[in-house]
Design an enzyme around this catalytic site. Structure first.
Site, PDB file in Angstrom:
ATOM      1  N   GLY A 510       0.797  -1.209   0.000  1.00 52.60           N
ATOM      2  CA  GLY A 510       0.000   0.000   0.000  1.00 52.60           C
ATOM      3  C   GLY A 510       0.836   1.268   0.000  1.00 52.60           C
ATOM      4  N   PRO A 594       9.382   6.431  11.797  1.00 54.41           N
ATOM      5  CA  PRO A 594       9.896   5.439  12.748  1.00 54.41           C
ATOM      6  C   PRO A 594       8.909   5.067  13.847  1.00 54.41           C
ATOM      7  CG  PRO A 594      11.562   7.090  12.269  1.00 54.41           C
ATOM      8  CD  PRO A 594      10.284   7.574  11.640  1.00 54.41           C
ATOM      9  N   GLY A 665       4.180  -3.984   6.938  1.00 54.71           N
ATOM     10  CA  GLY A 665       2.975  -4.458   7.608  1.00 54.71           C
ATOM     11  C   GLY A 665       2.986  -5.937   7.936  1.00 54.71           C
ATOM     12  N   GLU A 666       3.794  -6.718   7.201  1.00 52.22           N
ATOM     13  CA  GLU A 666       3.731  -8.168   7.381  1.00 52.22           C
ATOM     14  C   GLU A 666       5.040  -8.823   7.809  1.00 52.22           C
ATOM     15  OE1 GLU A 666       0.436  -9.434   4.140  1.00 52.22           O
ATOM     16  OE2 GLU A 666       1.665  -7.693   3.729  1.00 52.22           O
TER      17      GLU A 666
END
Length: 713
Positions: A510, A594, A665-666
């Site tokens: 994204g 961060p 994100g993963e």
């Protein structure tokens, strides 16, 4: 107009969320909270059998109940156009295309929607709706040797192979050949799925909680045979998605009801309904075979994975895909197989494939390290590939070694005694473990609009979705730098299909995709602004489209990488496992913010703890339904499970990448469960190859005696 260069660059500085105050004060409205005049409420009725046909739905008594407006079912619902391929390259899941026939393919299949004036009236009537069925035998059990397993056709390559695997295994001095299993896991996000549909001046508007407003808009337009320009989907605030918030039954049924009643209708799924209608991570049965020299250098690697899918929809959990990136060998084979069962359709779930796949391959690598007497980190570094093991493409950057070296230093790995079962603190056995992580860094075409306003500010419009990751804030910082201004002069509007096509929030793609579109638009806008010139009252707007730019991107293996470390304490009397500390060091490209980046990494690692110790959706194979499909019966990690956890990163620059962002994100969940499992072996000397590491499994292994590190469970 002139732009004022900021005192320092915004990207790379820690910033609190731009919408944070609205969220903590309740000003931010989620999909089920937005008021509409004349709003009606729908409640889905789900099947109570696992397989069969609907014989009769007795609607008359329910229609006489207070407040009930209508009951939709296969006998009166509009026909949908379902013969198409959607945004993700697959047809829609029939579980979302509700009320099209009388078949019931799994327990919890939507059979009707009751609509009433209040949600309480709708639920009471839905629970009173009498549905009779013609029941058929069912099969819901995934087993390694299931007779109906097959090789799926389509999507990512389901099989890859090079070299003579059997010959290399036969001549390898050291061989690991083991089976690893992971259970069904549920998304269980804080905000359930909710959608409100209404018609306004001949245009359909849907206010939803989703991971891509343009995605859902396109699907709804096709299903209902509407011109896409007459459909608008808005999704401003989302309370978590993890892969499940795409096209689902609640949106489709809400549109049906709003059309039938000509008034706004809201449908919210209950927590129990999510277990069958919102997708889940399929259980897996994985076999890993490794052949190596005495020093741990691989000669052969095979990773095969089996997962379940529904009878009505094909979904592959690509668990063997991680081996195609992480490790090479002269003989290399990976394969995915499926079994169609009478179960709900699985779907994408945080780090699909990599999360369960890394558990199998990283525990197998740890077993190989044990059998060769090699340090687990050194074994992985000895098997670092120069190019993609399957693709043969160069890596854009591969700083896994830097992650391991920095992590080992900070975790105290050099002081570790490799022998298992020796460290004790009272009745606790202590151990440490490690595992590697990777996740792809892709990008998809996206569009963005930026307006230079007459007052000197800028408005960015992009159909992005912030599912809790801090995407709004990241895009604000990216736009500010690209426009050479300060974040305070930038407003980012997202979550509206009217803003044009954009990548969904998923696949760690994204922010990378949206940032590309935003910076492209900003660059063009700056070229059009004339220093000192006044702007028109409606400003100047430019629109970008990254479709062509993506086509020119050099083909490479682009991935985030990471090294996970865990220390555990195991009580072999009670079977309790406590994760005392975790450290994750990652190489994930340019870090935009961060503060929120660390939050994402810590969230993924926490989910890894949950995956290792708790999460397991258990199905009663006699009835075909779940035991306790709620957060009382489905256990997840809580604060008490996470006493000390750290995440950090190393420099990871790719000079050939125009964006430099890889996505985070993963990657945080990948390898986390394996690191914990490897630490449990180091603590106890017992191998565990089945998740979760439940107390009964620990106790069963302990009762086998103290035979040393060759034991397994």
């Amino acid at each position: 107009m002139t732009t004022t260069p900021p005192a320092r660059r915004s990207v790379g500085t820690a910033r609190t969320r731009v919408e944070g105050r609205d969220k903590v004060t309740g000003a931010a409205r989620y999909a089920a909270e937005i008021p509409f005049t004349g709003l009606a409420h729908g409640w889905l009725v789900l099947s109570t059998i696992t397989r069969g046909r609907i014989r009769d739905i007795r609607t008359a008594p329910v229609l006489d109940m207070p407040g009930v407006l209508t009951v939709l079912h296969h006998g009166n619902a509009p026909r949908l156009h379902t013969d198409y391929v959607g945004l993700l390259g697959v047809p829609p899941d029939p579980a979302a295309c509700v009320f099209q026939n009388d078949r019931v393919p799994f327990a919890g299949w939507p059979v009707a929607l009751v609509v009433a004036e209040t949600p309480e009236q709708a639920r009471e009537a839905a629970e009173a709706l009498a549905v009779t069925y013609e029941e058929e035998p069912h099969d819901t059990a995934l087993t390694a040797g299931h007779r109906d397993a097959y090789v799926p056709d389509g999507g990512m390559p389901t099989e890859t192979s090079k070299g003579d695997l059997e010959a290399q295994l036969a001549t390898s001095p050291v061989v690991v050949d083991e089976e690893y299993t992971t259970p069904e896991e549920q998304h269980s996000m804080m905000e359930p799925h909710a959608a409100t549909a209404r018609w306004d001046g001949g245009r359909l508007e849907v206010v939803d909680s989703n991971q891509g407003a343009g995605w859902v808009q396109g699907e709804l337009a096709t299903l209902f045979s509407l011109d896409p320009s007459t459909v608008r989907v808005r999704s401003e605030h989302i309370g978590g998605g993890f892969g499940s918030k795409g096209l689902r039954a609640h949106q489709v049924s809400a549109v049906m009801a709003a059309t039938a009643l000509d008034r706004p209708v809201r449908v919210v799924m209950s927590r129990r309904q999510l277990f069958s209608l919102a997708g889940y991570r399929s259980p897996t049965v994985q076999r890993v075979r490794l052949g190596a020299d005495p020093d741990g250098r691989l000669r052969a690697l095979e990773h095969r994975s089996l997962n379940q899918t529904s009878q009505v929809y094909e979904f592959v959990e690509p668990s063997a895909g991680v081996a195609r990136v992480m490790y090479d060998a002269p003989a290399h084979r990976t394969a995915h197989h499926l079994v169609r069962l009478d179960v709900p359709s699985p779907t994408w779930m945080r780090a699909p494939g990599e999360a369960p796949g890394s558990f199998a391959i990283e525990v197998a690598l740890d077993e190989l390290a044990e059998r060769t007497g090699t340090d687990p980190i050194e074994l992985r570094l000895r098997n670092e590939p120069d190019v993609g093991p399957v693709s043969g493409l160069p890596f854009s950057s591969r700083n896994l070694a830097a992650c391991f070296r920095e992590g080992a230093r900070r975790f105290g790995w050099p002081d570790r005694d490799p022998r298992p079962g020796l460290r004790r603190e009272g009745h606790w056995l202590l151990g440490t473990g490690t595992a590697a992580a990777s996740f792809g860094a892709g990008a998809a075409p996206s569009t963005a609009q930026i307006t230079a306003e007459a007052d000197g500010s800028f408005t960015v419009r992009i159909a992005a979705a912030d599912i809790g990751t801090g995407a709004r804030t990241a895009l604000t910082l990216i736009a500010a730098d690209a426009l050479e201004t300060t974040p305070e002069r930038v407003r980012v509007r997202i979550g509206d299909s009217d803003f044009g096509p954009a990548m969904i929030a998923g696949g760690s793609m994204g922010t990378r995709s949206w940032a590309w579109a935003v910076t492209t638009a900003a660059r063009e806008l700056r070229e059009r602004l004339i220093p000192g010139a006044a702007l028109p009252s409606d400003g100047i707007t430019v629109r970008s489209d990254t479709t062509e730019a993506l086509r020119t991107l050099t083909r490479k293996e682009r991935h985030s990488f990471g090294a996970q470390f865990a220390e555990v304490a195991v009580d072999t009397t009670t079977g309790e496992i406590r994760v005392r500390r975790m450290l994750g060091i990652f190489a994930a490209g340019r870090i935009v913010n961060p503060l929120t980046a660390r939050n994402q990494l810590l969230g993924g690692m926490t989910w890894g703890i949950s995956m290792a110790l708790h999460e397991e959706a258990v199905r009663d194979h006699h009835t075909g339904a779940h035991y306790a499909p709620d957060l009382a019966g489905y256990h997840v990690a809580t604060h008490a499970d996470v006493p000390h956890i750290e995440a950090d990163w190393v420099d990871d620059h790719d000079p050939d990448d125009p964006v430099g962002i890889k996505g985070i994100g993963e990657i945080g969940i990948v390898g986390a469960a394996a690191a914990i499992t490897n630490a449990v072996w180091h603590a106890t000397g017992t191998r565990h190859r089945n998740l979760p590491l439940r107390p009964d499994r620990i106790l069963t292994a302990a009762q086998k005696g103290t035979g040393g590190p060759t034991r397994d469970a």
